[in-house]
Design a protein around this motif. Structure first.
Motif, PDB file in Angstrom:
ATOM      1  N   VAL A   1       0.861  -1.189   0.000  1.00  0.00           N
ATOM      2  CA  VAL A   1       0.000   0.000   0.000  1.00  0.00           C
ATOM      3  C   VAL A   1       0.896   1.237   0.000  1.00  0.00           C
ATOM      4  O   VAL A   1       1.739   1.403   0.888  1.00  0.00           O
ATOM      5  CB  VAL A   1      -0.926   0.002   1.234  1.00  0.00           C
ATOM      6  N   PRO A   2       0.732   2.120  -0.969  1.00  0.00           N
ATOM      7  CA  PRO A   2       1.557   3.336  -1.025  1.00  0.00           C
ATOM      8  C   PRO A   2       1.017   4.392  -0.046  1.00  0.00           C
ATOM      9  O   PRO A   2       0.260   5.288  -0.425  1.00  0.00           O
ATOM     10  CB  PRO A   2       1.416   3.788  -2.483  1.00  0.00           C
ATOM     11  N   TRP A   3       1.396   4.278   1.227  1.00  0.00           N
ATOM     12  CA  TRP A   3       0.848   5.146   2.260  1.00  0.00           C
ATOM     13  C   TRP A   3       1.180   6.618   2.021  1.00  0.00           C
ATOM     14  O   TRP A   3       0.337   7.493   2.274  1.00  0.00           O
ATOM     15  CB  TRP A   3       1.358   4.716   3.633  1.00  0.00           C
ATOM     16  N   PHE A   4       2.389   6.911   1.563  1.00  0.00           N
ATOM     17  CA  PHE A   4       2.767   8.301   1.338  1.00  0.00           C
ATOM     18  C   PHE A   4       1.894   8.938   0.254  1.00  0.00           C
ATOM     19  O   PHE A   4       1.433  10.071   0.394  1.00  0.00           O
ATOM     20  CB  PHE A   4       4.250   8.391   0.951  1.00  0.00           C
ATOM     21  N   THR A   5       1.650   8.199  -0.819  1.00  0.00           N
ATOM     22  CA  THR A   5       0.813   8.714  -1.914  1.00  0.00           C
ATOM     23  C   THR A   5      -0.616   8.930  -1.436  1.00  0.00           C
ATOM     24  O   THR A   5      -1.245   9.947  -1.758  1.00  0.00           O
ATOM     25  CB  THR A   5       0.832   7.741  -3.106  1.00  0.00           C
ATOM     26  N   LEU A   6      -1.135   7.996  -0.648  1.00  0.00           N
ATOM     27  CA  LEU A   6      -2.502   8.143  -0.135  1.00  0.00           C
ATOM     28  C   LEU A   6      -2.621   9.328   0.812  1.00  0.00           C
ATOM     29  O   LEU A   6      -3.590  10.082   0.763  1.00  0.00           O
ATOM     30  CB  LEU A   6      -2.938   6.852   0.549  1.00  0.00           C
ATOM     31  N   ALA A   7      -1.627   9.508   1.664  1.00  0.00           N
ATOM     32  CA  ALA A   7      -1.638  10.657   2.575  1.00  0.00           C
ATOM     33  C   ALA A   7      -1.538  11.970   1.798  1.00  0.00           C
ATOM     34  O   ALA A   7      -2.201  12.957   2.144  1.00  0.00           O
ATOM     35  CB  ALA A   7      -0.489  10.545   3.572  1.00  0.00           C
ATOM     36  N   ALA A   8      -0.737  11.982   0.740  1.00  0.00           N
ATOM     37  CA  ALA A   8      -0.623  13.189  -0.083  1.00  0.00           C
ATOM     38  C   ALA A   8      -1.944  13.501  -0.775  1.00  0.00           C
ATOM     39  O   ALA A   8      -2.334  14.673  -0.896  1.00  0.00           O
ATOM     40  CB  ALA A   8       0.489  13.019  -1.119  1.00  0.00           C
ATOM     41  N   LEU A   9      -2.673  12.464  -1.214  1.00  0.00           N
ATOM     42  CA  LEU A   9      -3.982  12.683  -1.837  1.00  0.00           C
ATOM     43  C   LEU A   9      -4.991  13.254  -0.848  1.00  0.00           C
ATOM     44  O   LEU A   9      -5.758  14.165  -1.170  1.00  0.00           O
ATOM     45  CB  LEU A   9      -4.505  11.382  -2.441  1.00  0.00           C
ATOM     46  N   VAL A  10      -4.998  12.717   0.377  1.00  0.00           N
ATOM     47  CA  VAL A  10      -5.914  13.243   1.395  1.00  0.00           C
ATOM     48  C   VAL A  10      -5.554  14.681   1.733  1.00  0.00           C
ATOM     49  O   VAL A  10      -6.437  15.540   1.864  1.00  0.00           O
ATOM     50  CB  VAL A  10      -5.902  12.340   2.651  1.00  0.00           C
ATOM     51  N   LEU A  11      -4.273  14.987   1.848  1.00  0.00           N
ATOM     52  CA  LEU A  11      -3.843  16.348   2.122  1.00  0.00           C
ATOM     53  C   LEU A  11      -4.226  17.290   0.974  1.00  0.00           C
ATOM     54  O   LEU A  11      -4.688  18.414   1.217  1.00  0.00           O
ATOM     55  CB  LEU A  11      -2.335  16.386   2.353  1.00  0.00           C
ATOM     56  N   ALA A  12      -4.080  16.836  -0.258  1.00  0.00           N
ATOM     57  CA  ALA A  12      -4.481  17.657  -1.405  1.00  0.00           C
ATOM     58  C   ALA A  12      -5.987  17.914  -1.380  1.00  0.00           C
ATOM     59  O   ALA A  12      -6.433  19.026  -1.678  1.00  0.00           O
ATOM     60  CB  ALA A  12      -4.070  16.977  -2.706  1.00  0.00           C
ATOM     61  N   CYS A  13      -6.763  16.895  -1.023  1.00  0.00           N
ATOM     62  CA  CYS A  13      -8.217  17.085  -0.911  1.00  0.00           C
ATOM     63  C   CYS A  13      -8.551  18.109   0.162  1.00  0.00           C
ATOM     64  O   CYS A  13      -9.460  18.936  -0.013  1.00  0.00           O
ATOM     65  CB  CYS A  13      -8.905  15.759  -0.611  1.00  0.00           C
ATOM     66  N   LEU A  14      -7.845  18.064   1.293  1.00  0.00           N
ATOM     67  CA  LEU A  14      -8.068  19.041   2.360  1.00  0.00           C
ATOM     68  C   LEU A  14      -7.723  20.461   1.899  1.00  0.00           C
ATOM     69  O   LEU A  14      -8.469  21.408   2.181  1.00  0.00           O
ATOM     70  CB  LEU A  14      -7.244  18.677   3.589  1.00  0.00           C
ATOM     71  N   VAL A  15      -6.615  20.609   1.192  1.00  0.00           N
ATOM     72  CA  VAL A  15      -6.193  21.937   0.734  1.00  0.00           C
ATOM     73  C   VAL A  15      -7.185  22.497  -0.288  1.00  0.00           C
ATOM     74  O   VAL A  15      -7.622  23.647  -0.189  1.00  0.00           O
ATOM     75  CB  VAL A  15      -4.760  21.884   0.158  1.00  0.00           C
ATOM     76  N   VAL A  16      -7.569  21.682  -1.256  1.00  0.00           N
ATOM     77  CA  VAL A  16      -8.506  22.145  -2.285  1.00  0.00           C
ATOM     78  C   VAL A  16      -9.871  22.437  -1.655  1.00  0.00           C
ATOM     79  O   VAL A  16     -10.501  23.460  -1.951  1.00  0.00           O
ATOM     80  CB  VAL A  16      -8.622  21.106  -3.423  1.00  0.00           C
ATOM     81  N   GLY A  17     -10.328  21.563  -0.774  1.00  0.00           N
ATOM     82  CA  GLY A  17     -11.606  21.796  -0.099  1.00  0.00           C
ATOM     83  C   GLY A  17     -11.585  23.055   0.740  1.00  0.00           C
ATOM     84  O   GLY A  17     -12.553  23.830   0.758  1.00  0.00           O
ATOM     85  N   GLY A  18     -10.486  23.301   1.447  1.00  0.00           N
ATOM     86  CA  GLY A  18     -10.368  24.524   2.240  1.00  0.00           C
ATOM     87  C   GLY A  18     -10.360  25.769   1.377  1.00  0.00           C
ATOM     88  O   GLY A  18     -10.993  26.773   1.716  1.00  0.00           O
ATOM     89  N   ALA A  19      -9.662  25.707   0.254  1.00  0.00           N
ATOM     90  CA  ALA A  19      -9.630  26.869  -0.649  1.00  0.00           C
ATOM     91  C   ALA A  19     -11.015  27.153  -1.226  1.00  0.00           C
ATOM     92  O   ALA A  19     -11.439  28.311  -1.305  1.00  0.00           O
ATOM     93  CB  ALA A  19      -8.631  26.625  -1.776  1.00  0.00           C
ATOM     94  N   VAL A  20     -11.722  26.103  -1.606  1.00  0.00           N
ATOM     95  CA  VAL A  20     -13.076  26.288  -2.147  1.00  0.00           C
ATOM     96  C   VAL A  20     -14.012  26.827  -1.063  1.00  0.00           C
ATOM     97  O   VAL A  20     -14.838  27.714  -1.314  1.00  0.00           O
ATOM     98  CB  VAL A  20     -13.600  24.958  -2.738  1.00  0.00           C
ATOM     99  N   ALA A  21     -13.894  26.308   0.158  1.00  0.00           N
ATOM    100  CA  ALA A  21     -14.744  26.782   1.251  1.00  0.00           C
ATOM    101  C   ALA A  21     -14.490  28.253   1.541  1.00  0.00           C
ATOM    102  O   ALA A  21     -15.430  29.034   1.719  1.00  0.00           O
ATOM    103  CB  ALA A  21     -14.503  25.947   2.502  1.00  0.00           C
ATOM    104  N   LEU A  22     -13.218  28.651   1.584  1.00  0.00           N
ATOM    105  CA  LEU A  22     -12.911  30.060   1.839  1.00  0.00           C
ATOM    106  C   LEU A  22     -13.392  30.961   0.715  1.00  0.00           C
ATOM    107  O   LEU A  22     -13.868  32.068   0.964  1.00  0.00           O
ATOM    108  CB  LEU A  22     -11.409  30.235   2.067  1.00  0.00           C
ATOM    109  N   ALA A  23     -13.281  30.490  -0.522  1.00  0.00           N
ATOM    110  CA  ALA A  23     -13.770  31.291  -1.651  1.00  0.00           C
ATOM    111  C   ALA A  23     -15.285  31.434  -1.590  1.00  0.00           C
ATOM    112  O   ALA A  23     -15.828  32.529  -1.816  1.00  0.00           O
ATOM    113  CB  ALA A  23     -13.349  30.648  -2.968  1.00  0.00           C
ATOM    114  N   ALA A  24     -15.982  30.357  -1.269  1.00  0.00           N
ATOM    115  CA  ALA A  24     -17.441  30.422  -1.194  1.00  0.00           C
ATOM    116  C   ALA A  24     -17.900  31.310  -0.044  1.00  0.00           C
ATOM    117  O   ALA A  24     -18.818  32.132  -0.201  1.00  0.00           O
ATOM    118  CB  ALA A  24     -18.014  29.014  -1.030  1.00  0.00           C
ATOM    119  N   ILE A  25     -17.276  31.173   1.113  1.00  0.00           N
ATOM    120  CA  ILE A  25     -17.647  32.000   2.261  1.00  0.00           C
ATOM    121  C   ILE A  25     -17.291  33.456   1.999  1.00  0.00           C
ATOM    122  O   ILE A  25     -18.035  34.360   2.370  1.00  0.00           O
ATOM    123  CB  ILE A  25     -16.963  31.478   3.540  1.00  0.00           C
ATOM    124  N   GLY A  26     -16.163  33.691   1.345  1.00  0.00           N
ATOM    125  CA  GLY A  26     -15.804  35.066   0.994  1.00  0.00           C
ATOM    126  C   GLY A  26     -16.848  35.703   0.098  1.00  0.00           C
ATOM    127  O   GLY A  26     -17.203  36.870   0.271  1.00  0.00           O
TER     128      GLY A  26
END
Length: 148
Positions: free
Chosen positions: A67-92
């Motif tokens: 199981v490529p744990w580093f790749t999976l963790a990077a994907l989850v982190l990317a999802c968090l970053v993109v989701g946070g950016a979209v949330a801040l843009a929508a709330i703004g």
């Protein structure tokens, strides 16, 4: 952003919630939603990999899955970053709407909330109002009355 909708943000601002609190709430909602989605995806992938391994083990007796744990963790982190950016843009965008400041200004001026369409229309003429006779008990009194 289930809780912070187009009507919830102005309502939150009207009751005194600060802008940074609204943004923080949006980020928390995004993080919780992304975390839950990653957890559900991990469970589904684990079940699928378990079935895949069982099928291969029946044929080849010993199967090692990597199981490529580093790749999976990077994907989850990317999802968090993109989701946070979209949330801040929508709330703004919701916070920049002029309706919040207009409603706040009207409330401070003593105008109060205004209903659309003015006062309630009168009841239809085809259905006259039913009045209780002067000596008749109210509905709540009829239920509570004990038989004599």
């Amino acid at each position: 952003m289930s809780l912070l909708t187009g009507t919830a943000v102005p309502a939150a601002r009207l009751i005194g919630v600060a802008v940074h609190q609204v943004r923080r709430t949006a980020l928390w909602e995004t993080a919780i939603t992304t975390g839950l989605a990653a957890g559900v995806a991990a469970v589904l992938v684990a079940v699928g990999l378990g079935a895949y391994r069982a099928a291969l083990s029946a044929e080849y007796h010993e199967v090692a899955l990597d199981v490529p744990w580093f790749t999976l963790a990077a994907l989850v982190l990317a999802c968090l970053v993109v989701g946070g950016a979209v949330a801040l843009a929508a709330i703004g965008g919701l916070l920049r709407r002029g309706g919040i400041s207009a409603i706040t200004a009207r409330e401070q001026a003593g105008g109060g909330p205004r209903r659309r369409g003015g006062p309630h229309p009168p009841p239809p003429a085809s259905r006259p109002a039913v009045r209780r006779p002067s000596g008749a008990p109210r509905r709540s009194e009829r239920r509570c009355r004990q038989p004599s």
